[in-house]
Scaffold this motif. Structure first.
Motif, mmCIF file in Angstrom:
data_model
loop_
_atom_site.group_PDB
_atom_site.id
_atom_site.type_symbol
_atom_site.label_atom_id
_atom_site.label_comp_id
_atom_site.label_asym_id
_atom_site.label_seq_id
_atom_site.Cartn_x
_atom_site.Cartn_y
_atom_site.Cartn_z
ATOM 1 N N LEU A 147 -6.187 16.700 34.365
ATOM 2 C CA LEU A 147 -5.668 16.612 35.513
ATOM 3 C C LEU A 147 -4.086 16.879 35.593
ATOM 4 C CD1 LEU A 147 -6.221 15.927 38.449
ATOM 5 C CD2 LEU A 147 -5.285 13.543 37.964
ATOM 6 N N LEU A 148 -3.593 16.544 34.649
ATOM 7 C CA LEU A 148 -2.058 16.819 34.468
ATOM 8 C C LEU A 148 -1.850 18.314 34.448
ATOM 9 C CD1 LEU A 148 -0.946 14.006 32.098
ATOM 10 C CD2 LEU A 148 -0.527 13.861 34.455
ATOM 11 N N ILE A 149 -2.736 18.982 33.614
ATOM 12 C CA ILE A 149 -2.506 20.107 33.435
ATOM 13 C C ILE A 149 -2.983 21.097 34.754
ATOM 14 C CG2 ILE A 149 -3.504 22.367 32.172
ATOM 15 C CD1 ILE A 149 -3.683 20.403 29.689
ATOM 16 N N VAL A 150 -4.106 20.627 35.394
ATOM 17 C CA VAL A 150 -4.529 21.437 36.618
ATOM 18 C C VAL A 150 -3.415 21.164 37.608
ATOM 19 C CG1 VAL A 150 -6.017 21.167 38.452
ATOM 20 C CG2 VAL A 150 -6.803 21.429 36.148
ATOM 21 N N ALA A 151 -2.849 19.738 37.676
ATOM 22 C CA ALA A 151 -1.563 19.876 38.871
ATOM 23 C C ALA A 151 -0.325 20.353 38.672
ATOM 24 C CB ALA A 151 -1.140 18.255 38.859
ATOM 25 N N ALA A 152 -0.118 20.711 37.167
ATOM 26 C CA ALA A 152 1.090 21.597 36.978
ATOM 27 C C ALA A 152 0.839 23.034 37.417
ATOM 28 C CB ALA A 152 1.446 21.370 35.557
ATOM 29 N N VAL A 153 -0.482 23.332 37.289
ATOM 30 C CA VAL A 153 -0.851 24.865 37.519
ATOM 31 C C VAL A 153 -0.794 25.009 39.251
ATOM 32 C CG1 VAL A 153 -2.629 26.579 37.663
ATOM 33 C CG2 VAL A 153 -2.017 25.254 35.373
ATOM 34 N N CYS A 199 3.231 17.424 29.089
ATOM 35 C CA CYS A 199 2.476 16.071 28.642
ATOM 36 C C CYS A 199 0.985 16.308 28.890
ATOM 37 C CB CYS A 199 2.896 15.266 30.070
ATOM 38 S SG CYS A 199 4.492 14.448 29.858
ATOM 39 N N GLY A 200 0.416 17.071 29.528
ATOM 40 C CA GLY A 200 -0.956 17.339 29.581
ATOM 41 C C GLY A 200 -1.412 18.014 28.270
ATOM 42 N N ILE A 201 -0.739 19.097 27.858
ATOM 43 C CA ILE A 201 -1.302 19.839 26.562
ATOM 44 C C ILE A 201 -0.892 18.749 25.343
ATOM 45 C CG2 ILE A 201 -0.203 21.608 25.165
ATOM 46 C CD1 ILE A 201 0.050 23.140 27.889
ATOM 47 N N VAL A 202 0.142 17.956 25.279
ATOM 48 C CA VAL A 202 0.404 17.258 24.150
ATOM 49 C C VAL A 202 -0.709 16.193 24.226
ATOM 50 C CG1 VAL A 202 2.042 15.457 23.443
ATOM 51 C CG2 VAL A 202 2.923 17.639 24.251
ATOM 52 N N LEU A 203 -0.950 15.620 25.277
ATOM 53 C CA LEU A 203 -2.025 14.562 25.121
ATOM 54 C C LEU A 203 -3.326 15.086 24.614
ATOM 55 C CD1 LEU A 203 -1.339 12.717 28.537
ATOM 56 C CD2 LEU A 203 -0.952 11.888 26.371
ATOM 57 N N LEU A 204 -3.584 16.471 25.164
ATOM 58 C CA LEU A 204 -4.930 17.012 24.499
ATOM 59 C C LEU A 204 -5.013 17.313 23.009
ATOM 60 C CD1 LEU A 204 -6.121 19.211 27.579
ATOM 61 C CD2 LEU A 204 -7.184 17.049 26.743
ATOM 62 N N ALA A 205 -3.612 17.828 22.499
ATOM 63 C CA ALA A 205 -3.417 18.405 21.274
ATOM 64 C C ALA A 205 -3.395 17.187 20.410
ATOM 65 C CB ALA A 205 -2.072 19.112 21.194
ATOM 66 N N MET A 206 -2.781 16.104 20.725
ATOM 67 C CA MET A 206 -2.801 15.057 19.968
ATOM 68 C C MET A 206 -4.100 14.228 19.718
ATOM 69 S SD MET A 206 1.083 12.981 20.958
ATOM 70 C CE MET A 206 0.610 11.703 19.704
ATOM 71 N N GLY A 207 -5.033 14.188 20.647
ATOM 72 C CA GLY A 207 -6.308 13.756 20.633
ATOM 73 C C GLY A 207 -5.953 12.271 21.524
ATOM 74 N N MET A 219 9.841 20.064 36.970
ATOM 75 C CA MET A 219 8.762 19.034 36.877
ATOM 76 C C MET A 219 7.351 19.741 36.486
ATOM 77 S SD MET A 219 5.935 17.184 38.419
ATOM 78 C CE MET A 219 5.874 18.195 39.872
ATOM 79 N N PRO A 220 7.054 20.668 37.138
ATOM 80 C CA PRO A 220 5.596 21.079 36.680
ATOM 81 C C PRO A 220 5.707 21.466 35.273
ATOM 82 C CG PRO A 220 6.239 22.182 38.859
ATOM 83 C CD PRO A 220 7.561 21.422 38.328
ATOM 84 N N ALA A 234 -13.722 9.133 28.420
ATOM 85 C CA ALA A 234 -14.080 10.452 29.340
ATOM 86 C C ALA A 234 -12.658 10.379 30.518
ATOM 87 C CB ALA A 234 -15.235 10.266 29.885
ATOM 88 N N PHE A 235 -12.437 9.289 30.811
ATOM 89 C CA PHE A 235 -11.441 9.082 31.928
ATOM 90 C C PHE A 235 -10.097 9.550 31.445
ATOM 91 C CE2 PHE A 235 -14.378 6.109 34.270
ATOM 92 C CZ PHE A 235 -14.504 7.070 35.380
ATOM 93 N N SER A 236 -9.786 9.385 30.205
ATOM 94 C CA SER A 236 -8.595 9.664 29.587
ATOM 95 C C SER A 236 -8.537 11.193 29.537
ATOM 96 C CB SER A 236 -8.621 9.023 28.206
ATOM 97 O OG SER A 236 -8.734 7.623 28.086
ATOM 98 N N LEU A 237 -9.464 11.715 29.034
ATOM 99 C CA LEU A 237 -9.762 13.196 28.915
ATOM 100 C C LEU A 237 -9.457 13.833 30.446
ATOM 101 C CD1 LEU A 237 -10.235 15.809 27.472
ATOM 102 C CD2 LEU A 237 -12.560 15.374 27.887
ATOM 103 N N PHE A 238 -10.207 13.378 31.372
ATOM 104 C CA PHE A 238 -9.985 13.673 32.793
ATOM 105 C C PHE A 238 -8.628 13.842 33.099
ATOM 106 C CE2 PHE A 238 -9.742 12.277 37.158
ATOM 107 C CZ PHE A 238 -10.392 13.522 37.772
ATOM 108 N N PHE A 239 -7.898 12.503 32.981
ATOM 109 C CA PHE A 239 -6.510 12.564 33.478
ATOM 110 C C PHE A 239 -5.428 13.381 32.459
ATOM 111 C CE2 PHE A 239 -7.743 8.510 35.506
ATOM 112 C CZ PHE A 239 -7.182 8.738 36.615
ATOM 113 N N ALA A 240 -5.896 13.635 31.327
ATOM 114 C CA ALA A 240 -4.891 14.592 30.678
ATOM 115 C C ALA A 240 -5.363 16.002 31.137
ATOM 116 C CB ALA A 240 -5.281 14.634 28.904
#
Length: 194
Positions: free
Chosen positions: A97-103, A132-140, A125-126, A89-95
């Motif tokens: 978080l990367l997307i939200v921080a970029a937005v 990174c966030g999208i790739v992490l979510l897409a890869m699983g 950088m954004p 769950a924390f891994s998903l949260f941090f992935a």
């Protein structure tokens, strides 16, 4: 500025823990669990100390105050003893978080761009953080595994350095604007009577 320093040190901590082959998100889960247990225990102790001074009618009404304290204690114990389940769950949260921080960073940069011309490299950088966030979510997250803590650590460090550069640019811009503007506060008002 303090927020950026905290993010920087969290990023460095993630990188150091990854380098030592530690399961970062299980440690985060256990750390949060300990915090919930300590805070829940302190709140319950304060309740029972205060309870000895209350009347019976007030006691029945105030028993509902224990519900969030007990829930905090149970959640803390679950986080400590089932850290692996919460690590996902924390891994998903941090992935996410990367997307939200970029937005958020895009929103800040585009808002600032209306006022002042910003260099194009500030937008790189954004884009990287969002990718990174999208790739992490897409890869699983199960495939990414231990590398997620390294990626999150690097992104946190880069994010905080980027924000520091923005801060320095805005501070420099603010000083330039103040130096070039006329001082309206010291102007005298001329009274014209006919």
């Amino acid at each position: 500025l303090i927020y950026n320093l905290v993010i920087f040190f969290i990023g460095v901590l993630f990188i150091v823990l990854w380098a030592n082959d530690m399961k970062v998100f299980e440690l985060v889960s256990q750390g949060l669990g300990i915090a919930f247990v300590v805070l829940g225990s302190l709140a319950m102790t304060a309740f029972f100390v205060r309870r000895s001074n209350e009347k019976e009618a007030q006691l029945k009404q105030s028993l509902w105050v224990l519900v969030p304290q007990v829930a905090s204690l149970i959640l803390g114990l679950a986080l400590i003893f089932a850290a692996g389940a919460f690590a996902d769950a924390f891994s998903l949260f941090f992935a996410l978080l990367l997307i939200v921080a970029a937005v958020m960073k895009f929103w800040i940069l585009f808002a600032a761009r209306r006022v002042v011309a910003l260099p194009w490299w500030l937008f790189v950088m954004p884009v990287l953080v969002m990718v990174c966030g999208i790739v992490l979510l897409a890869m699983g997250l199960d495939k990414v595994g231990i590398l997620l803590s390294l990626i999150v650590g690097i992104v946190f460090v880069v994010y905080s350095v980027h924000s520091l550069v923005e801060y320095l640019i805005y501070s420099s811009l603010e000083k330039t604007i103040k130096a070039s503007s006329t001082d309206v506060d010291n102007a005298s008002i001329i009274d014209i009577k006919s």
